[in-house]
Design an enzyme around this catalytic site. Structure first.
Site, PDB file in Angstrom:
ATOM      1  N   ASP A  85      14.846 -34.079 -12.516  1.00 28.65           N
ATOM      2  CA  ASP A  85      13.902 -32.998 -12.803  1.00 28.65           C
ATOM      3  C   ASP A  85      14.414 -32.188 -14.002  1.00 28.65           C
ATOM      4  O   ASP A  85      15.599 -31.823 -14.042  1.00 28.65           O
ATOM      5  CB  ASP A  85      13.807 -32.111 -11.546  1.00 28.65           C
ATOM      6  CG  ASP A  85      12.749 -31.032 -11.653  1.00 28.65           C
ATOM      7  OD1 ASP A  85      11.722 -31.274 -12.317  1.00 28.65           O
ATOM      8  OD2 ASP A  85      12.934 -29.961 -11.035  1.00 28.65           O
ATOM      9  N   ASP A 119      12.560 -33.047 -20.531  1.00 29.60           N
ATOM     10  CA  ASP A 119      11.886 -31.777 -20.743  1.00 29.60           C
ATOM     11  C   ASP A 119      12.335 -31.157 -22.061  1.00 29.60           C
ATOM     12  O   ASP A 119      13.339 -30.466 -22.136  1.00 29.60           O
ATOM     13  CB  ASP A 119      12.167 -30.818 -19.575  1.00 29.60           C
ATOM     14  CG  ASP A 119      11.524 -29.456 -19.818  1.00 29.60           C
ATOM     15  OD1 ASP A 119      10.757 -29.333 -20.791  1.00 29.60           O
ATOM     16  OD2 ASP A 119      11.792 -28.534 -19.030  1.00 29.60           O
ATOM     17  N   ASN A 133       5.552 -30.091  -7.645  1.00 27.96           N
ATOM     18  CA  ASN A 133       6.979 -29.738  -7.574  1.00 27.96           C
ATOM     19  C   ASN A 133       7.215 -28.486  -6.744  1.00 27.96           C
ATOM     20  O   ASN A 133       6.578 -27.451  -6.980  1.00 27.96           O
ATOM     21  CB  ASN A 133       7.511 -29.487  -8.992  1.00 27.96           C
ATOM     22  CG  ASN A 133       7.770 -30.772  -9.746  1.00 27.96           C
ATOM     23  OD1 ASN A 133       7.288 -31.831  -9.363  1.00 27.96           O
ATOM     24  ND2 ASN A 133       8.533 -30.683 -10.811  1.00 27.96           N
ATOM     25  N   THR A 134       8.156 -28.580  -5.818  1.00 33.38           N
ATOM     26  CA  THR A 134       8.470 -27.452  -4.929  1.00 33.38           C
ATOM     27  C   THR A 134       9.973 -27.329  -4.772  1.00 33.38           C
ATOM     28  O   THR A 134      10.629 -28.275  -4.305  1.00 33.38           O
ATOM     29  CB  THR A 134       7.827 -27.682  -3.539  1.00 33.38           C
ATOM     30  OG1 THR A 134       6.412 -27.835  -3.692  1.00 33.38           O
ATOM     31  CG2 THR A 134       8.111 -26.520  -2.606  1.00 33.38           C
TER      32      THR A 134
HETATM   33  P1  13P Z   1       8.974 -23.625  -7.838  1.00 34.93           P
HETATM   34  O1  13P Z   1       9.966 -22.658  -8.379  1.00 34.93           O
HETATM   35  O2  13P Z   1       7.602 -23.053  -7.779  1.00 34.93           O
HETATM   36  O3  13P Z   1       9.382 -24.187  -6.509  1.00 34.93           O
HETATM   37  O4  13P Z   1       8.892 -24.862  -8.862  1.00 34.93           O
HETATM   38  C1  13P Z   1       9.810 -25.912  -8.782  1.00 34.93           C
HETATM   39  C2  13P Z   1       9.725 -26.853  -9.935  1.00 34.93           C
HETATM   40  O5  13P Z   1       8.827 -26.840 -10.743  1.00 34.93           O
HETATM   41  C3  13P Z   1      10.815 -27.821 -10.062  1.00 34.93           C
HETATM   42  O6  13P Z   1      10.714 -28.586 -11.216  1.00 34.93           O
HETATM   43  O1  G3H Z   2      12.732 -26.206 -12.041  1.00 35.27           O
HETATM   44  C1  G3H Z   2      13.352 -26.391 -11.026  1.00 35.27           C
HETATM   45  C2  G3H Z   2      14.144 -25.414 -10.303  1.00 35.27           C
HETATM   46  O2  G3H Z   2      13.471 -24.576  -9.442  1.00 35.27           O
HETATM   47  C3  G3H Z   2      15.243 -24.758 -11.071  1.00 35.27           C
HETATM   48  O3  G3H Z   2      16.318 -25.415 -10.561  1.00 35.27           O
HETATM   49  O4  G3H Z   2      18.230 -23.826 -10.643  1.00 35.27           O
HETATM   50  O5  G3H Z   2      18.547 -26.275 -10.231  1.00 35.27           O
HETATM   51  O6  G3H Z   2      17.883 -25.486 -12.507  1.00 35.27           O
HETATM   52  P1  G3H Z   2      17.847 -25.222 -11.054  1.00 35.27           P
HETATM   53 ZN    ZN Z   3       9.811 -27.472 -12.835  1.00 39.36          ZN
END
Ligand code: 13P
Ligand code: G3H
Ligand code: ZN
Length: 307
Positions: A82, A104, A253-254
């Site tokens: 991610d 990204d 995504n969550t």
């Molecule tokens: P949230 O912070 O809304 O859970 O989003 C998570 C996310 O986009 C991880 O890539």
């Molecule tokens: O985008 C995803 C997350 O919520 C941020 O995660 O703190 O592991 O970078 P991270």
């Molecule tokens: Zn994200």
């Protein structure tokens, strides 16, 4: 079953009008909570780690745990990188058996974002690994004072179409008004669903909603009851999420919802049993709280029974 890639789960989701949950994990308990809920609901699931998670736990541990989870589960599981910001992170993920990666570069100029996406596709596709990229900036729409400015941070649908054709990516995350974390909206929650529909039409590939946590008031109340101080939190309501799924979102995504559930669960345990120091009696209930949260999310996505 072994780990599978995004195309295996998202193309089916797009065809049948539901979305697959993509949940972040940084440790064994959160991973088990996610996978247990998916198996119980017979839902496909994407488990994902950021570069920060990899730095925290070590990619060898994270990848090995996900592989074991997939071997034991009778549902499709994707292991996804991610928000990979660097080519090095992508290459490490490929080496450790991730079946999907996100590059990204949405904070870089369009041409750089495109060049990186092309490079990642060239590395990943021969290995059967799927690729996600992002266009636009993740910001709440109401954070922007002027209307023109709001449009500037959101995805440009025409540009999205060109980007997908030129890069060959498998999934696109378009910025349509969500943001990461527990404080997404200052006023009424709003996403640009019309813009999303245009992106879906012009790209023709599965779309990803980042920053999609629901931030349930009940969980915030529970955390605050047991000592947290979280004020003004707001997430994406289920009805708006479902409009987004109807308009082309196939991966949701969550992360924040799981962090809230996990920490509220721990706070409750400490309050209920001040003498507790057996970590299984602390982390076990927190794992269960993650599982309950994921089960609820799977219900909202419509992915139950699609595993
Ligand atoms: P949230 O912070 O809304 O859970 O989003 C998570 C996310 O986009 C991880 O890539
Ligand atoms: O985008 C995803 C997350 O919520 C941020 O995660 O703190 O592991 O970078 P991270
Ligand atoms: Zn994200």
């Amino acid at each position: 079953m072994g780990l599978v890639n995004l195309n295996r789960v998202l193309l089916k989701a797009r065809e049948h009008g539901y979305a697959v949950g993509a949940f972040n994990f940084v440790d064994m308990e959160v991973l088990q909570g996610i996978v247990d809920a998916a198996v119980e609901a017979h839902a496909p699931v994407i488990v994902q780690t950021t570069e920060g998670a990899i730095e925290y736990a070590g990619i060898a541990y994270l990848a090995a745990m996900a592989r074991i989870a997939a071997e034991r589960a009778d549902v499709d599981i994707v292991l996804h990188l991610d928000h990979g910001k660097h080519l090095e992170a992508v290459m490490l993920a490929l080496r450790y058996g991730y079946t999907s990666v996100m590059i990204d570069a949405s904070d870089r100029p369009y041409e750089e974002n495109l060049a990186l996406a092309k490079e990642v596709v060239k590395l990943a596709h021969p290995l059967g690994v799927s690729v996600e990229a992002e266009l636009g900036r993740l910001r709440g729409i109401e954070d922007n004072v002027r209307v023109g400015e709001a449009g500037a941070s959101l995805v440009d649908p025409e540009q999205a179409g060109a980007f997908v054709r030129a890069s060959g990516i498998d999934a696109l995350a378009p910025a349509i008004g969500t943001s990461h974390g527990a404080f997404k909206f200052k006023g009424t929650p709003r996403l640009d669903i019309d813009r999303l529909r245009r992106v879906a039409d012009l790209t023709g590939i599965p779309l990803v909603l980042h920053g999609a946590s629901s931030v349930p008031a009940k969980v915030i109340e529970k955390a605050n009851r047991y000592g947290a101080r979280i004020e003004g939190a707001a997430g994406v309501p289920d009805d708006i999420l479902q409009q987004a799924i109807g308009a082309g979102i196939c991966k949701v995504n969550t992360d924040t919802d799981l962090r809230l559930a996990f920490t509220a669960g721990i706070r409750e345990r400490f309050a209920a049993e001040p003498g507790v120091f057996d970590i299984r009696h602390i982390l076990g209930p927190a794992r269960q709280a993650v599982k309950d949260m994921v089960a609820g999310r799977i219900g909202a996505f419509g992915s139950a029974g699609r595993g």
